[in-house]
Enzyme design. Structure first.
Site, PDB file in Angstrom:
ATOM      1  N   ALA A  23       0.817  -1.217   0.000  1.00 42.32           N
ATOM      2  CA  ALA A  23       0.000   0.000   0.000  1.00 42.32           C
ATOM      3  C   ALA A  23       0.847   1.263   0.000  1.00 42.32           C
ATOM      4  O   ALA A  23       0.605   2.199  -0.769  1.00 42.32           O
ATOM      5  CB  ALA A  23      -0.934  -0.020   1.206  1.00 42.32           C
ATOM      6  N   SER A  50       1.297  -8.695  -4.772  1.00 39.97           N
ATOM      7  CA  SER A  50       1.057  -7.935  -3.551  1.00 39.97           C
ATOM      8  C   SER A  50      -0.352  -8.175  -3.047  1.00 39.97           C
ATOM      9  O   SER A  50      -1.279  -8.433  -3.831  1.00 39.97           O
ATOM     10  CB  SER A  50       1.264  -6.433  -3.809  1.00 39.97           C
ATOM     11  OG  SER A  50       2.581  -6.172  -4.226  1.00 39.97           O
ATOM     12  N   PRO A  53      -3.397  -5.189   2.397  1.00 40.88           N
ATOM     13  CA  PRO A  53      -3.091  -5.539   3.795  1.00 40.88           C
ATOM     14  C   PRO A  53      -4.322  -5.751   4.663  1.00 40.88           C
ATOM     15  O   PRO A  53      -4.417  -6.736   5.394  1.00 40.88           O
ATOM     16  CB  PRO A  53      -2.246  -4.350   4.279  1.00 40.88           C
ATOM     17  CG  PRO A  53      -1.652  -3.776   3.036  1.00 40.88           C
ATOM     18  CD  PRO A  53      -2.686  -3.958   1.972  1.00 40.88           C
ATOM     19  N   CYS A  54      -5.280  -4.837   4.597  1.00 44.27           N
ATOM     20  CA  CYS A  54      -6.437  -4.901   5.486  1.00 44.27           C
ATOM     21  C   CYS A  54      -7.350  -6.083   5.187  1.00 44.27           C
ATOM     22  O   CYS A  54      -8.139  -6.501   6.038  1.00 44.27           O
ATOM     23  CB  CYS A  54      -7.249  -3.613   5.391  1.00 44.27           C
ATOM     24  SG  CYS A  54      -6.309  -2.136   5.815  1.00 44.27           S
ATOM     25  N   ASP A 284       5.023   0.862   7.573  1.00 42.91           N
ATOM     26  CA  ASP A 284       5.367   0.092   8.771  1.00 42.91           C
ATOM     27  C   ASP A 284       6.836   0.175   9.148  1.00 42.91           C
ATOM     28  O   ASP A 284       7.180  -0.020  10.315  1.00 42.91           O
ATOM     29  CB  ASP A 284       4.997  -1.386   8.573  1.00 42.91           C
ATOM     30  CG  ASP A 284       3.499  -1.628   8.594  1.00 42.91           C
ATOM     31  OD1 ASP A 284       2.742  -0.642   8.738  1.00 42.91           O
ATOM     32  OD2 ASP A 284       3.085  -2.796   8.459  1.00 42.91           O
ATOM     33  N   ALA A 302      -2.447   0.575   7.245  1.00 38.05           N
ATOM     34  CA  ALA A 302      -2.358   0.894   5.823  1.00 38.05           C
ATOM     35  C   ALA A 302      -2.756   2.344   5.565  1.00 38.05           C
ATOM     36  O   ALA A 302      -2.203   3.006   4.683  1.00 38.05           O
ATOM     37  CB  ALA A 302      -3.237  -0.053   5.016  1.00 38.05           C
TER      38      ALA A 302
END
Length: 425
Positions: A23, A50, A53-54, A284, A302
């Site tokens: 992201a 990829s 993420p969420c 992150d 994210a």
């Protein structure tokens, strides 16, 4: 751009290199290219595919296939005219401004953005090496294998009680597995106050998930996990153990290069510049600062990554937008066992620990009128204010899916430091 991300199409130097295409990296690259279309840019990532993420927890139950959660990074980069190299960056040379890769590439850069993300943590518990002892990373191949392994197991133990652990527990429970969650402190301790955690616990237990307040001492088995040993509850059976106890920043490249790194990641200024003026860090792997105190605070979201990515992308070759806010507000929402939760800013627990003199208020009601509509939900709202002038410091919500929209409004109110009277009016 080489669609497969092979190195035979990659040049020896670029105006900008972005390491990572999740992201944060994807957003930074596309924003930077839009702002500076004349610049040549390269994205380097070791993962071919990829993930969003969420959405990762939902690949185990709600989504039909893991491919339903793919992040279309390759298409977005190609459409933007950004080159892609599927390779692992192993070293950054500051003096020569060069990125070295595992595949033997040495690529020079003018500007560099580190968007290397984070990695799941594992505790120092005997037996973590056994087959079917897993974590929840952002790797497509790892997660695809994990999803296949789930088809062959019956008893799943999840260690951790953060929102990722509980989302995964809820999703695996939908598969008809026997799911047990182990937690040491309390449910959603780092995200919500106890009353909100209790609501989630009640929902999960009602759905059939077993929650045990205990400490894991050992993972048992010879080659493959067969159970876990607990401090108080003895041994329970397990065909699979999933550790979801947190993530640590992937700041190894920065450390190797001699860039300043703090406890929670790579140190940056308000424009996401590191201690080297031509190297930025986002997401992150970067150390965020708390909106209220300015101190470093772990906050791996994210939404935070994409915000920082836009800042870095816009200001990559010169400060174009002067930031008024030098820190981030943690805002996010989740849905666990049919209960949607949202949080913005400080919880009551956080505010008191930081030493704020506060007042709180809670209320409930329907999220739309008239309340007889079928999709109407009851929503509980808890607000935290400073006692002196009544500025809003935080908001916690629980109810239906409208919570995800409401929490953004409270996030804006916190950023603008609105008071209780202004919100009431």
């Amino acid at each position: 751009m080489d669609k497969e991300g092979r190195g035979d199409m990659v040049k020896s130097s670029y105006d900008a290199i972005i390491i990572g295409k999740s992201a944060g990296g994807l957003t930074a690259a596309t924003v930077a290219k839009k702002m500076y279309p004349e610049k040549d840019m390269l994205v380097i990532d070791s993962e071919k595919i990829s993930m969003i993420p969420c959405g990762i927890p939902y690949i185990f139950g709600t989504l039909d296939t893991i491919d339903d959660n793919r992040l279309p990074a390759e298409k977005a980069l190609e459409a933007s005219g950004i080159d892609l190299l599927i390779d692992e960056a192993t070293e950054v040379g500051l003096d020569c401004k060069t990125v070295f890769t595992k595949g033997g590439k040495a690529i020079r850069f003018d500007k560099l953005i580190l968007a290397t993300g984070s990695r799941p943590m594992l505790p120092k518990v005997p037996g973590c090496h056994l087959e079917n002892v897993l974590t929840v990373p952002k790797s497509y191949e790892y997660l695809a294998k994990m999803k296949r392994q789930l088809e062959e197991v019956r008893d799943v133990v999840i260690v951790g009680a953060g929102f990722i652990a509980l989302e995964v527990a809820d999703e695996i429970n939908k598969l008809g597995k026997n799911v047990t969650v182990l937690y040491r402190s309390r449910i959603l301790r780092k995200s919500f106050d106890p009353d909100f955690g209790d609501m989630v616990k009640e929902r999960l237990e009602k759905a059939g998930v077993k929650l045990i307040h205990d400490k894991i001492l050992e993972v048992k088995g010879e080659n493959r996990v067969t159970g876990v040993v607990l401090e108080k509850s003895g041994t329970i059976e397990a065909d699979m153990v999933i550790f979801s106890i947190g993530y640590s920043p992937n700041d190894g490249l920065a450390t190797q290069a001699g860039i300043d790194v703090g406890k929670n990641g790579i140190q940056t200024d308000e424009y996401m510049r590191t201690s080297h003026p031509d190297i930025f860090a986002i997401g992150d792997c970067a150390e965020p600062k708390d909106f209220f105190t300015g101190r470093p605070r772990a906050q791996m979201l994210a939404s935070t990554a994409t915000f920082e990515a836009r800042v870095a992308g816009v200001n990559l070759f010169g400060i174009k937008i002067v930031k008024e806010s030098k820190s981030n507000i943690g805002i996010y929402s989740t849905d666990i066992a049919g209960l949607s939760l949202g949080v913005a800013g400080l919880t009551e627990t956080d505010a008191r620990q930081e030493g704020f003199d506060i007042v709180t208020g809670s209320a409930g009601g329907v999220d739309r009128h008239p309340g007889k509509f079928e999709d109407t939900c009851n929503v509980k709202v808890k607000l935290i204010f400073s006692r002196d002038r009544g500025s809003i410091l935080g908001a916690e919500l629980a109810g239906g899916k409208s919570v995800g929209e409401m929490v953004n409004i409270f996030g804006l109110a916190i950023q603008k430091r609105l008071t209780a009277s202004e919100l009431y009016a």
